[in-house]
Design an enzyme around this catalytic site. Sequence first.
Site, PDB file in Angstrom:
ATOM      1  N   ASP A  38       0.871  -1.174   0.000  1.00 47.14           N
ATOM      2  CA  ASP A  38       0.000   0.000   0.000  1.00 47.14           C
ATOM      3  C   ASP A  38       0.907   1.222   0.000  1.00 47.14           C
ATOM      4  O   ASP A  38       2.049   1.167   0.479  1.00 47.14           O
ATOM      5  CB  ASP A  38      -0.906   0.019   1.245  1.00 47.14           C
ATOM      6  CG  ASP A  38      -2.094   0.955   1.082  1.00 47.14           C
ATOM      7  OD1 ASP A  38      -3.204   0.468   0.777  1.00 47.14           O
ATOM      8  OD2 ASP A  38      -1.910   2.190   1.216  1.00 47.14           O
ATOM      9  N   TYR A  69       7.319  -3.666  -4.457  1.00 47.54           N
ATOM     10  CA  TYR A  69       7.050  -4.194  -5.797  1.00 47.54           C
ATOM     11  C   TYR A  69       8.031  -5.287  -6.232  1.00 47.54           C
ATOM     12  O   TYR A  69       7.712  -6.073  -7.121  1.00 47.54           O
ATOM     13  CB  TYR A  69       6.967  -3.047  -6.814  1.00 47.54           C
ATOM     14  CG  TYR A  69       5.691  -2.252  -6.610  1.00 47.54           C
ATOM     15  CD1 TYR A  69       4.470  -2.773  -7.008  1.00 47.54           C
ATOM     16  CD2 TYR A  69       5.708  -1.019  -5.957  1.00 47.54           C
ATOM     17  CE1 TYR A  69       3.295  -2.095  -6.780  1.00 47.54           C
ATOM     18  CE2 TYR A  69       4.527  -0.320  -5.723  1.00 47.54           C
ATOM     19  CZ  TYR A  69       3.331  -0.861  -6.141  1.00 47.54           C
ATOM     20  OH  TYR A  69       2.161  -0.193  -5.910  1.00 47.54           O
ATOM     21  N   GLN A  86     -15.960   4.914  -4.561  1.00 46.32           N
ATOM     22  CA  GLN A  86     -17.104   5.817  -4.734  1.00 46.32           C
ATOM     23  C   GLN A  86     -17.553   6.367  -3.387  1.00 46.32           C
ATOM     24  O   GLN A  86     -17.501   5.669  -2.384  1.00 46.32           O
ATOM     25  CB  GLN A  86     -18.295   5.049  -5.302  1.00 46.32           C
ATOM     26  CG  GLN A  86     -18.188   4.683  -6.749  1.00 46.32           C
ATOM     27  CD  GLN A  86     -19.151   3.534  -7.049  1.00 46.32           C
ATOM     28  OE1 GLN A  86     -18.778   2.371  -6.992  1.00 46.32           O
ATOM     29  NE2 GLN A  86     -20.389   3.880  -7.359  1.00 46.32           N
ATOM     30  N   ASN A 124     -12.342   0.424  -9.575  1.00 45.94           N
ATOM     31  CA  ASN A 124     -13.359   0.972 -10.487  1.00 45.94           C
ATOM     32  C   ASN A 124     -12.912   2.250 -11.173  1.00 45.94           C
ATOM     33  O   ASN A 124     -12.078   2.968 -10.632  1.00 45.94           O
ATOM     34  CB  ASN A 124     -14.638   1.267  -9.690  1.00 45.94           C
ATOM     35  CG  ASN A 124     -15.502   0.028  -9.540  1.00 45.94           C
ATOM     36  OD1 ASN A 124     -15.616  -0.756 -10.461  1.00 45.94           O
ATOM     37  ND2 ASN A 124     -16.096  -0.127  -8.362  1.00 45.94           N
ATOM     38  N   ARG A 157     -27.760 -14.153  -8.988  1.00 44.97           N
ATOM     39  CA  ARG A 157     -28.059 -15.555  -8.662  1.00 44.97           C
ATOM     40  C   ARG A 157     -28.651 -15.662  -7.266  1.00 44.97           C
ATOM     41  O   ARG A 157     -29.565 -16.449  -7.022  1.00 44.97           O
ATOM     42  CB  ARG A 157     -26.786 -16.390  -8.794  1.00 44.97           C
ATOM     43  CG  ARG A 157     -26.317 -16.488 -10.236  1.00 44.97           C
ATOM     44  CD  ARG A 157     -24.946 -17.100 -10.333  1.00 44.97           C
ATOM     45  NE  ARG A 157     -24.952 -18.517 -10.041  1.00 44.97           N
ATOM     46  CZ  ARG A 157     -23.844 -19.230  -9.799  1.00 44.97           C
ATOM     47  NH1 ARG A 157     -22.667 -18.650  -9.816  1.00 44.97           N
ATOM     48  NH2 ARG A 157     -23.926 -20.507  -9.541  1.00 44.97           N
ATOM     49  N   HIS A 179     -19.572  -3.095 -15.680  1.00 41.51           N
ATOM     50  CA  HIS A 179     -19.852  -3.159 -14.238  1.00 41.51           C
ATOM     51  C   HIS A 179     -20.296  -1.745 -13.877  1.00 41.51           C
ATOM     52  O   HIS A 179     -19.499  -0.901 -13.474  1.00 41.51           O
ATOM     53  CB  HIS A 179     -18.591  -3.569 -13.476  1.00 41.51           C
ATOM     54  CG  HIS A 179     -18.739  -3.490 -11.981  1.00 41.51           C
ATOM     55  ND1 HIS A 179     -19.733  -4.148 -11.295  1.00 41.51           N
ATOM     56  CD2 HIS A 179     -18.027  -2.821 -11.045  1.00 41.51           C
ATOM     57  CE1 HIS A 179     -19.614  -3.893 -10.001  1.00 41.51           C
ATOM     58  NE2 HIS A 179     -18.594  -3.082  -9.819  1.00 41.51           N
TER      59      HIS A 179
HETATM   60  P1  NAD Z   1     -10.177   2.165   0.134  1.00 37.73           P
HETATM   61  O1  NAD Z   1     -10.103   3.637   0.071  1.00 37.73           O
HETATM   62  O2  NAD Z   1     -10.677   1.515   1.382  1.00 37.73           O
HETATM   63  O3  NAD Z   1      -8.731   1.551  -0.155  1.00 37.73           O
HETATM   64  C1  NAD Z   1      -7.920   1.970  -1.189  1.00 37.73           C
HETATM   65  C2  NAD Z   1      -6.489   1.684  -0.775  1.00 37.73           C
HETATM   66  O4  NAD Z   1      -5.640   2.003  -1.886  1.00 37.73           O
HETATM   67  C3  NAD Z   1      -6.018   2.529   0.425  1.00 37.73           C
HETATM   68  O5  NAD Z   1      -5.462   1.696   1.431  1.00 37.73           O
HETATM   69  C4  NAD Z   1      -4.963   3.445  -0.201  1.00 37.73           C
HETATM   70  O6  NAD Z   1      -3.920   3.793   0.711  1.00 37.73           O
HETATM   71  C5  NAD Z   1      -4.452   2.570  -1.340  1.00 37.73           C
HETATM   72  N1  NAD Z   1      -3.754   3.341  -2.377  1.00 37.73           N
HETATM   73  C6  NAD Z   1      -4.110   4.531  -2.925  1.00 37.73           C
HETATM   74  N2  NAD Z   1      -3.182   4.906  -3.820  1.00 37.73           N
HETATM   75  C7  NAD Z   1      -2.240   3.936  -3.858  1.00 37.73           C
HETATM   76  C8  NAD Z   1      -1.039   3.768  -4.570  1.00 37.73           C
HETATM   77  N3  NAD Z   1      -0.609   4.672  -5.466  1.00 37.73           N
HETATM   78  N4  NAD Z   1      -0.312   2.660  -4.346  1.00 37.73           N
HETATM   79  C9  NAD Z   1      -0.712   1.722  -3.450  1.00 37.73           C
HETATM   80  N5  NAD Z   1      -1.845   1.848  -2.719  1.00 37.73           N
HETATM   81  C10 NAD Z   1      -2.593   2.929  -2.926  1.00 37.73           C
HETATM   82  O7  NAD Z   1     -11.046   1.706  -1.125  1.00 37.73           O
HETATM   83  P2  NAD Z   1     -11.797   0.309  -1.283  1.00 37.73           P
HETATM   84  O8  NAD Z   1     -13.155   0.426  -0.711  1.00 37.73           O
HETATM   85  O9  NAD Z   1     -10.892  -0.775  -0.864  1.00 37.73           O
HETATM   86  O10 NAD Z   1     -12.003   0.270  -2.880  1.00 37.73           O
HETATM   87  C11 NAD Z   1     -10.896   0.068  -3.744  1.00 37.73           C
HETATM   88  C12 NAD Z   1     -11.387   0.073  -5.185  1.00 37.73           C
HETATM   89  O11 NAD Z   1     -12.204  -1.079  -5.409  1.00 37.73           O
HETATM   90  C13 NAD Z   1     -12.279   1.285  -5.519  1.00 37.73           C
HETATM   91  O12 NAD Z   1     -11.954   1.762  -6.813  1.00 37.73           O
HETATM   92  C14 NAD Z   1     -13.683   0.700  -5.511  1.00 37.73           C
HETATM   93  O13 NAD Z   1     -14.572   1.452  -6.307  1.00 37.73           O
HETATM   94  C15 NAD Z   1     -13.403  -0.673  -6.077  1.00 37.73           C
HETATM   95  N6  NAD Z   1     -14.460  -1.664  -5.872  1.00 37.73           N
HETATM   96  C16 NAD Z   1     -14.662  -2.525  -6.887  1.00 37.73           C
HETATM   97  C17 NAD Z   1     -15.655  -3.476  -6.809  1.00 37.73           C
HETATM   98  C18 NAD Z   1     -15.849  -4.424  -7.972  1.00 37.73           C
HETATM   99  O14 NAD Z   1     -16.838  -5.185  -8.033  1.00 37.73           O
HETATM  100  N7  NAD Z   1     -14.934  -4.427  -8.934  1.00 37.73           N
HETATM  101  C19 NAD Z   1     -16.446  -3.570  -5.649  1.00 37.73           C
HETATM  102  C20 NAD Z   1     -16.187  -2.689  -4.593  1.00 37.73           C
HETATM  103  C21 NAD Z   1     -15.188  -1.724  -4.729  1.00 37.73           C
END
Ligand code: NAD
Length: 320
Positions: A38, A69, A86, A124, A157, A179
């Site tokens: 992170d 990395y 979001q 997203n 489902r 999505h």
């Molecule tokens: P969050 O804010 O809780 O966590 C995001 C994390 O990313 C944080 O810990 C932050 O420090 C880290 N971060 C930010 N920039 C970074 C970087 N440059 N390098 C490394 N780490 C970095 O958010 P979340 O609720 O975990 O959501 C994460 C993503 O997942 C969002 O885009 C959300 O919309 C998406 N999401 C997708 C789905 C899906 O079905 N695909 C479902 C829910 C959420």
Amino acid sequence: MRKVESRKVVIVGCGLVGMSYAYAMLNQRACDNMVLIDIDKNKARGEADDLCHGLSFSHGNMKIKSGDYSDCADADIVALCAGAAQVPGEDRLSLLQRNAAIFENIVPHVRNSGFHGVYIVATNPVDIMSRLVWELAETNSKKVIGTGTMLDSSRLRYMIGQYFTVDPRNIHAYVMGEHGDSEFVPWSQAFLSTKSIPAIISENPTRFDMSKLWQIEMEVRNSADKIISAKGGTCYGVAMAMTRLTAAILGDEHSIFTPSVLLNGEYGREGLYIGVPAVVDRNGIREIVNLQLSRDELAQFHLSCDVVESAYRELAPQFV
Ligand code: NAD
């Protein structure tokens, strides 16, 4: 002595989604070696310690640590969950600029580590972020998989199962497309056991009603908004989807889900990532399943592709 294979997964982004995935992975013993990265290194360290402190109650001795990395070099999977999420009332597409900038920073580090495995993308708007990852990673598109409509299909489902009082695992139905708001359900391809759901409805008009299923489709589409307003974000469903996808990749399962994948002429489209049924194996996407969509369903699919394509072109001109 036979070399013991170690299934290694690196998670980038230790927020709600990343850590729910990590926790599900630990509880399902889905890998042997897990590394957390992170931008907030202290948070990654704390999360790794917290998980490690539960290891003595787990089903195996998984290696878990925070890292950097260089840990991606020999990983089987790098899961990207970093970025902004979001806020209530915000749609997924408006996250694009912010998250594209974050991925421009992350993906070259993963690539330069020498990583040759499979990328799973959850951030997203996932269809566009998956396409960006593929472009930035300079790898075979089969090795870049977005979670696509996997979560939406699982919600569908579950809700259909509730309606018919049947285990959701015996419901075979998909959400396809973006999505996001333009996603849709091809009802002609929805089955309970091996029986078509539209056929069940027409044979039992007093018990079941197609309009209830359209309502379910709408509820699926609005699920994320509802959960985000209630608790600030969604995490467990997508984490379960990612864990299932991980198991399918590491286990060379040839399982079918609806991930976001690069279309190459399937359904009459090419060059964009979007949610369609696809077979997943050890190398990522083996192939896309071409369903026999009705004329209306195909039109809905094209509409959804157009939404994703135009968002990609308008919001990320630097990548076009
Ligand atoms: P969050 O804010 O809780 O966590 C995001 C994390 O990313 C944080 O810990 C932050 O420090 C880290 N971060 C930010 N920039 C970074 C970087 N440059 N390098 C490394 N780490 C970095 O958010 P979340 O609720 O975990 O959501 C994460 C993503 O997942 C969002 O885009 C959300 O919309 C998406 N999401 C997708 C789905 C899906 O079905 N695909 C479902 C829910 C959420």
